[in-house]
Design a protein around this motif. Sequence first.
Motif, PDB file in Angstrom:
ATOM      1  N   GLU A 148      -4.324 -19.316  16.631  1.00 19.47           N
ATOM      2  CA  GLU A 148      -4.206 -19.642  17.983  1.00 19.47           C
ATOM      3  C   GLU A 148      -5.203 -19.084  18.916  1.00 19.47           C
ATOM      4  OE1 GLU A 148      -0.250 -19.291  19.335  1.00 19.47           O
ATOM      5  OE2 GLU A 148       0.589 -20.576  18.101  1.00 19.47           O
ATOM      6  N   ASP A 149      -5.644 -17.969  18.352  1.00 17.17           N
ATOM      7  CA  ASP A 149      -6.606 -17.136  19.236  1.00 17.17           C
ATOM      8  C   ASP A 149      -8.069 -17.552  19.053  1.00 17.17           C
ATOM      9  OD1 ASP A 149      -6.980 -16.378  16.503  1.00 17.17           O
ATOM     10  OD2 ASP A 149      -7.570 -14.413  17.005  1.00 17.17           O
ATOM     11  N   ARG A 150      -8.143 -18.724  18.274  1.00 15.34           N
ATOM     12  CA  ARG A 150      -9.665 -19.402  17.749  1.00 15.34           C
ATOM     13  C   ARG A 150      -9.954 -20.445  18.884  1.00 15.34           C
ATOM     14  NH1 ARG A 150     -11.558 -19.280  11.625  1.00 15.34           N
ATOM     15  NH2 ARG A 150     -13.465 -19.476  12.517  1.00 15.34           N
ATOM     16  N   ASP A 151     -11.031 -20.710  19.346  1.00 16.80           N
ATOM     17  CA  ASP A 151     -11.765 -21.954  20.177  1.00 16.80           C
ATOM     18  C   ASP A 151     -11.628 -23.009  18.981  1.00 16.80           C
ATOM     19  OD1 ASP A 151     -14.305 -23.304  21.372  1.00 16.80           O
ATOM     20  OD2 ASP A 151     -13.029 -22.614  22.814  1.00 16.80           O
ATOM     21  N   TRP A 152     -11.587 -24.050  19.843  1.00 13.33           N
ATOM     22  CA  TRP A 152     -11.817 -25.401  18.805  1.00 13.33           C
ATOM     23  C   TRP A 152     -12.922 -25.616  18.153  1.00 13.33           C
ATOM     24  CZ3 TRP A 152     -14.932 -29.489  19.450  1.00 13.33           C
ATOM     25  CH2 TRP A 152     -15.686 -29.753  20.464  1.00 13.33           C
ATOM     26  N   THR A 153     -14.001 -24.922  19.009  1.00 14.77           N
ATOM     27  CA  THR A 153     -15.506 -25.154  18.145  1.00 14.77           C
ATOM     28  C   THR A 153     -15.458 -24.172  17.041  1.00 14.77           C
ATOM     29  OG1 THR A 153     -16.152 -23.364  19.794  1.00 14.77           O
ATOM     30  CG2 THR A 153     -16.697 -25.609  20.423  1.00 14.77           C
ATOM     31  N   ASP A 154     -14.647 -23.154  16.906  1.00 14.62           N
ATOM     32  CA  ASP A 154     -14.453 -22.314  15.682  1.00 14.62           C
ATOM     33  C   ASP A 154     -13.817 -23.067  14.668  1.00 14.62           C
ATOM     34  OD1 ASP A 154     -16.028 -20.136  17.154  1.00 14.62           O
ATOM     35  OD2 ASP A 154     -13.891 -19.329  17.803  1.00 14.62           O
ATOM     36  N   HIS A 155     -12.852 -23.763  15.116  1.00 14.11           N
ATOM     37  CA  HIS A 155     -12.092 -24.630  14.096  1.00 14.11           C
ATOM     38  C   HIS A 155     -12.889 -25.630  13.854  1.00 14.11           C
ATOM     39  CE1 HIS A 155      -8.026 -27.061  13.454  1.00 14.11           C
ATOM     40  NE2 HIS A 155      -8.397 -26.372  12.311  1.00 14.11           N
ATOM     41  N   LEU A 156     -13.593 -26.490  14.570  1.00 15.14           N
ATOM     42  CA  LEU A 156     -14.613 -27.495  14.048  1.00 15.14           C
ATOM     43  C   LEU A 156     -15.421 -26.869  12.990  1.00 15.14           C
ATOM     44  CD1 LEU A 156     -16.094 -30.124  14.239  1.00 15.14           C
ATOM     45  CD2 LEU A 156     -17.087 -29.175  16.331  1.00 15.14           C
ATOM     46  N   ARG A 157     -16.041 -25.643  13.399  1.00 18.62           N
ATOM     47  CA  ARG A 157     -16.778 -24.831  12.301  1.00 18.62           C
ATOM     48  C   ARG A 157     -16.277 -24.754  10.885  1.00 18.62           C
ATOM     49  NH1 ARG A 157     -18.187 -21.237  14.958  1.00 18.62           N
ATOM     50  NH2 ARG A 157     -19.804 -22.068  16.241  1.00 18.62           N
ATOM     51  N   LEU A 158     -15.103 -24.357  10.972  1.00 20.90           N
ATOM     52  CA  LEU A 158     -14.310 -24.254   9.771  1.00 20.90           C
ATOM     53  C   LEU A 158     -13.906 -25.552   9.022  1.00 20.90           C
ATOM     54  CD1 LEU A 158     -12.477 -22.141   8.139  1.00 20.90           C
ATOM     55  CD2 LEU A 158     -10.598 -22.788   9.466  1.00 20.90           C
ATOM     56  N   LEU A 159     -13.769 -26.465   9.974  1.00 19.91           N
ATOM     57  CA  LEU A 159     -13.442 -27.780   9.148  1.00 19.91           C
ATOM     58  C   LEU A 159     -14.731 -28.450   8.538  1.00 19.91           C
ATOM     59  CD1 LEU A 159     -11.273 -29.335  11.798  1.00 19.91           C
ATOM     60  CD2 LEU A 159     -10.560 -29.133   9.554  1.00 19.91           C
ATOM     61  N   GLU A 160     -15.779 -28.439   9.317  1.00 21.96           N
ATOM     62  CA  GLU A 160     -17.210 -28.690   8.545  1.00 21.96           C
ATOM     63  C   GLU A 160     -17.574 -28.064   7.245  1.00 21.96           C
ATOM     64  OE1 GLU A 160     -19.606 -30.135  12.664  1.00 21.96           O
ATOM     65  OE2 GLU A 160     -19.704 -27.899  11.830  1.00 21.96           O
ATOM     66  N   GLU A 161     -17.033 -26.894   7.409  1.00 25.62           N
ATOM     67  CA  GLU A 161     -17.416 -25.920   6.091  1.00 25.62           C
ATOM     68  C   GLU A 161     -16.464 -26.359   5.015  1.00 25.62           C
ATOM     69  OE1 GLU A 161     -17.131 -22.087   7.143  1.00 25.62           O
ATOM     70  OE2 GLU A 161     -18.971 -21.848   8.101  1.00 25.62           O
ATOM     71  N   TYR A 162     -15.295 -26.779   5.428  1.00 29.92           N
ATOM     72  CA  TYR A 162     -14.447 -27.299   4.140  1.00 29.92           C
ATOM     73  C   TYR A 162     -14.629 -28.580   3.649  1.00 29.92           C
ATOM     74  CZ  TYR A 162      -9.791 -27.987   1.939  1.00 29.92           C
ATOM     75  OH  TYR A 162      -8.916 -28.470   1.120  1.00 29.92           O
ATOM     76  N   HIS A 163     -14.911 -29.438   4.684  1.00 26.85           N
ATOM     77  CA  HIS A 163     -15.277 -30.937   4.531  1.00 26.85           C
ATOM     78  C   HIS A 163     -16.662 -31.001   3.618  1.00 26.85           C
ATOM     79  CE1 HIS A 163     -15.292 -35.201   5.047  1.00 26.85           C
ATOM     80  NE2 HIS A 163     -16.321 -35.161   5.507  1.00 26.85           N
ATOM     81  N   THR A 164     -17.465 -30.095   3.744  1.00 27.55           N
ATOM     82  CA  THR A 164     -18.699 -30.160   2.922  1.00 27.55           C
ATOM     83  C   THR A 164     -18.639 -29.624   1.557  1.00 27.55           C
ATOM     84  OG1 THR A 164     -19.787 -28.477   4.300  1.00 27.55           O
ATOM     85  CG2 THR A 164     -20.041 -30.905   4.918  1.00 27.55           C
ATOM     86  N   SER A 165     -17.505 -28.673   1.402  1.00 23.74           N
ATOM     87  CA  SER A 165     -17.540 -27.733   0.361  1.00 23.74           C
ATOM     88  C   SER A 165     -17.056 -28.495  -0.921  1.00 23.74           C
ATOM     89  CB  SER A 165     -16.300 -26.829   0.483  1.00 23.74           C
ATOM     90  OG  SER A 165     -15.092 -27.619   0.386  1.00 23.74           O
ATOM     91  N   GLY A 166     -16.569 -29.541  -0.945  1.00 27.05           N
ATOM     92  CA  GLY A 166     -16.401 -30.599  -2.045  1.00 27.05           C
ATOM     93  C   GLY A 166     -15.110 -30.138  -2.986  1.00 27.05           C
ATOM     94  N   THR A 167     -14.404 -29.136  -2.711  1.00 29.41           N
ATOM     95  CA  THR A 167     -13.197 -28.703  -3.185  1.00 29.41           C
ATOM     96  C   THR A 167     -12.000 -28.829  -2.275  1.00 29.41           C
ATOM     97  OG1 THR A 167     -13.781 -26.306  -2.855  1.00 29.41           O
ATOM     98  CG2 THR A 167     -14.286 -27.225  -4.889  1.00 29.41           C
ATOM     99  N   HIS A 168     -11.286 -29.727  -2.321  1.00 26.24           N
ATOM    100  CA  HIS A 168     -10.367 -30.042  -1.343  1.00 26.24           C
ATOM    101  C   HIS A 168      -8.879 -30.001  -2.133  1.00 26.24           C
ATOM    102  CE1 HIS A 168     -13.600 -32.421   0.929  1.00 26.24           C
ATOM    103  NE2 HIS A 168     -13.807 -30.799   1.177  1.00 26.24           N
ATOM    104  N   ALA A 169      -8.278 -28.919  -2.006  1.00 23.53           N
ATOM    105  CA  ALA A 169      -6.906 -28.883  -2.818  1.00 23.53           C
ATOM    106  C   ALA A 169      -5.826 -29.373  -2.121  1.00 23.53           C
ATOM    107  CB  ALA A 169      -6.854 -27.545  -3.393  1.00 23.53           C
ATOM    108  N   GLY A 170      -6.085 -29.498  -0.766  1.00 22.63           N
ATOM    109  CA  GLY A 170      -4.866 -29.652   0.021  1.00 22.63           C
ATOM    110  C   GLY A 170      -4.423 -31.158   0.512  1.00 22.63           C
ATOM    111  N   LEU A 171      -3.732 -31.188   1.451  1.00 26.55           N
ATOM    112  CA  LEU A 171      -3.259 -32.863   1.865  1.00 26.55           C
ATOM    113  C   LEU A 171      -4.672 -33.032   2.580  1.00 26.55           C
ATOM    114  CD1 LEU A 171      -1.227 -35.064   2.561  1.00 26.55           C
ATOM    115  CD2 LEU A 171      -1.018 -33.755   4.737  1.00 26.55           C
TER     116      LEU A 171
END
Length: 402
Positions: A148-171
């Motif tokens: 909750e203490d992170r800005d949406w742009t920080d969350h966007l960066r986290l999502l971009e890294e996850y999306h491009t990682s190629g290893t998606h174990a979750g939903l």
Amino acid sequence: MIRSIELFSGTGGLALGLHQAGFEPAALFEWDKDSCDNIKSNIMAGYPGIQDWNVVQTDVRLVSYSDYGLDIQFITGGPPCQPFSLGGKHKAHTDNRDMFPEAVRAVRELRPQGFIFENVKGLLRKSFSSYFNYILLQLSHPEVVASEDRDWTDHLRLLEEYHTSGTHAGLEYNVVFRLLNAADYGVPQTRHRVVIVGFRSDLNANWSFPEPTHSKEALLYSKYIDGSYWEKHRIAKARRSTASQRERDNILRFFDQRERGMRWLTVRDAINDLPDPRSKKAERYANHEFRDGARAYAGHSGSVLDEPSKTIKAGAHGVPGGENMLALDDGSLRYYTVRESARIQTFPDDYLFHGSWTESMRQIGNAVPVRLANVVGESVARQLERMDDCDAKRRHSNDKTL
């Protein structure tokens, strides 16, 4: 039957169209009391097929989805569009009416087979591009949650890294979007809306948006080449609009090597059988009362009869551009009646609006055209049926092997 939950249901346009396609909502959530009351009034009046609808007036931020089990197949809805509307203040993520985070939460907690969300064209504004990408990535990976203490742009960066990682174990969901013009699907109105559809990645859905069925070019052909449009409406030749030879040649050239298909529907197509709302006959039609006061001025003109309507908007007298006015054959202007507006939005005539003219126009202007919802819903339903058939064949093949 496709068991669903609808968020931000408004007065029911999306729900009605999806219901016609086989969706059965376990609940419809909407915070606006007047919109909820209107759906409930239609339920009580016996509108067919919706007697079991559970309309819940609430803030979706308070909803506990654990009450609905894990058999919800689809989540649908139209998150409030004011943060992105071309006519609004364009606050996007800084607007407390931005409910896309709640749409993502519903997907995360219910883990449906898929979802359908609708919003305004303004969502694609260049100034919103980063936030729109953020919405799509959240829907693609709803379990990648930021603190909750992170800005949406920080969350966007986290999502971009996850999306491009190629290893998606979750939903995970495969998400597509398209800007659709309702007129291209048989709605008598030029109404551009962004539709976002996602399928859970383990389903291998292989789905795409339905192709348009109607076109502006086919309407032009019916007016200026074979005259079938004018003949259908018995418009005298002296009253018909005309095209230059160059325009006629362009129309013919357009269809030289392609099928003509169906034409766009016009305001006249939609309301021609309704009597003048000032006449005595109008009393026989629900929601067809005359409203005075329409005026034209620069940048504020009504829809013409022989074109699709301008976009019906959630307003009354003050709508910029005069979208809720009608220009008649004699050059005079008047406001659309509630029933005429409902027809433009493809609501059935026996679906009634019980509020004032102003309130009813607000609800209708905020709605998804029933016909557009039905077209998208039927396409999704066919895809789910194909996947069920494939699963059944696979199980049968495995049984034979054993």
